[in-house]
Scaffold this active site. Sequence first.
Site, short mmCIF file in Angstrom:
data_model
loop_
_atom_site.label_atom_id
_atom_site.label_comp_id
_atom_site.label_asym_id
_atom_site.label_seq_id
_atom_site.Cartn_x
_atom_site.Cartn_y
_atom_site.Cartn_z
CE LYS A 1 -3.56 9.78 2.12
NZ LYS A 1 -3.12 9.58 0.73
CE LYS B 1 1.08 5.08 4.94
NZ LYS B 1 -0.03 4.65 4.15
CG HIS C 1 -2.23 7.06 -9.19
ND1 HIS C 1 -1.81 8.14 -8.45
CD2 HIS C 1 -2.39 6.05 -8.31
CE1 HIS C 1 -1.72 7.79 -7.18
NE2 HIS C 1 -2.07 6.52 -7.07
CD GLU D 1 -1.29 12.72 0.87
OE1 GLU D 1 -2.45 13.12 0.81
OE2 GLU D 1 -0.91 11.64 0.42
CG HIS E 1 1.99 5.21 -5.61
ND1 HIS E 1 3.12 4.51 -5.24
CD2 HIS E 1 0.96 4.65 -4.91
CE1 HIS E 1 2.79 3.58 -4.36
NE2 HIS E 1 1.48 3.64 -4.15
CD GLU F 1 2.07 0.40 -1.83
OE1 GLU F 1 2.94 1.27 -1.65
OE2 GLU F 1 1.07 0.58 -2.58
CG ASN G 1 2.11 9.53 -4.08
OD1 ASN G 1 1.44 8.49 -4.03
ND2 ASN G 1 1.57 10.72 -4.04
CG HIS H 1 -2.26 0.17 -5.50
ND1 HIS H 1 -2.33 1.40 -6.10
CD2 HIS H 1 -1.39 0.30 -4.47
CE1 HIS H 1 -1.55 2.25 -5.44
NE2 HIS H 1 -0.97 1.60 -4.44
NE ARG I 1 -20.86 17.05 14.98
CZ ARG I 1 -21.98 17.26 15.66
NH1 ARG I 1 -22.12 16.74 16.87
NH2 ARG I 1 -22.95 17.97 15.14
NE ARG J 1 0.29 10.39 4.46
CZ ARG J 1 -0.63 10.17 5.37
NH1 ARG J 1 -0.67 10.91 6.46
NH2 ARG J 1 -1.53 9.23 5.23
#
Length: 364
Positions: A145, A229, A254, A239, A250, A187, A247, A267, A123, A243
């Site tokens: 993340k 960031k 994608h 998010e 993005h 980025e 993107n 990417h 955990r 946030r």
Amino acid sequence: MFSQLTLKTSYSDEYFIKVGYDIRNEVIGFLAQGFSTSKIIMVIDGNVDNTFGEDWFNDLKKSFKHVVKCVVPSGEKSKSLSSYNQLLDNILSSGIERKTPLLAIGGGVTGDLAGYVAASVLRGIPLIHVPTTLLAMVDSSIGGKTGINHSTGKNLIGAFYQPKAVFSDLKFLETLPEKEWVNGISEILKCGFINDPSIFEELKELTREGDFSPAKEWKHLVEKSAAIKVHIVARDVKESGIREFLNFGHTFAHVLERIGEYTDYSHGEAVYVGMWAAVFASNKLGADIGIANLKDFKSLYDVYKDGFQTNTDELVSLMQKDKKVQNEKVRLVLLKSLGQPYTRTISDKQLLNSSWDYVKEIFG
Ligand code: ADP
Ligand code: ZN
């Protein structure tokens, strides 16, 4: 003394992000002092291990009686349930406790996989990130993340789990292939558009005539991008609101990544193209943003052309199927001006079509 950034999240203790050059001793000092345990788990990317693994392992051995070393084979395929399983087998069979720290040394793949292992085993055990790619230093190691892919899609299994600290050692960048530098540069450019346009000049200095400045000299820019960031994530840990600004470019990216089956476009390449589309759409909606800040870096990119043969309607319909899209309504991050982002739900399909037609003209 290195400067350091602090990220305070609402649901975990604050942690710091430190950028420096050749800071292995400092990282290990932090671990030895901060965690009263005789065991540590070292999870390291395969390529990074070849060059740097021995030094890190040997120095860790000086402070920890047991160093459980796990090597993650390079590449996206390691973000899988089977790699997750293997890592768990190694770690659990070595007999760990709740307080055993896990040190993740590598790019986004290693960080995401090892991060999810740290989040879930017993955990949750303490996680320390040592990002080794430019992309991971300015982006994926920050924000908590973690996750792996599933056969039905990318990043579908995961958790938000904050590390105890992030140490970006620029020395790793000395062996980073050029393609991976460019991946991170997208980025950084994004940070220029959504927050701080002074980044463009600085980046130009560091990439003059396609020759990248020595890794050491990237400290200020890596810190600045990481700070942006941090600032955005700290205000929106899970998010929901701002946030989304991260993107920028993005939603378009994608689609390219998908049509290229995650191999034709990295990417960073996809995000670079996506930012051209997003600037175009912003201007259509009233902004007046020059394209010099995109054009100046175009020679760094070698964008695969065939994807742009795809029918524009199909590209738009793929946008509407993105996992973050609700009711087929595409939400874009756009700019009022440089450094001034906003989000907008787009009902005008024509705007999306013309944005794609624009990038097809530029890159096709
Ligand atoms: P990202 O950080 O871009 O998400 P990965 O974790 O997939 O990406 O790393 C990209 C590639 O770079 C992988 O092949 C990985 O083994 C390699 N790599 C990571 N860090 C370094 C480094 N410092 N030097 C050389 N290669 C590296
Ligand atoms: Zn990205």
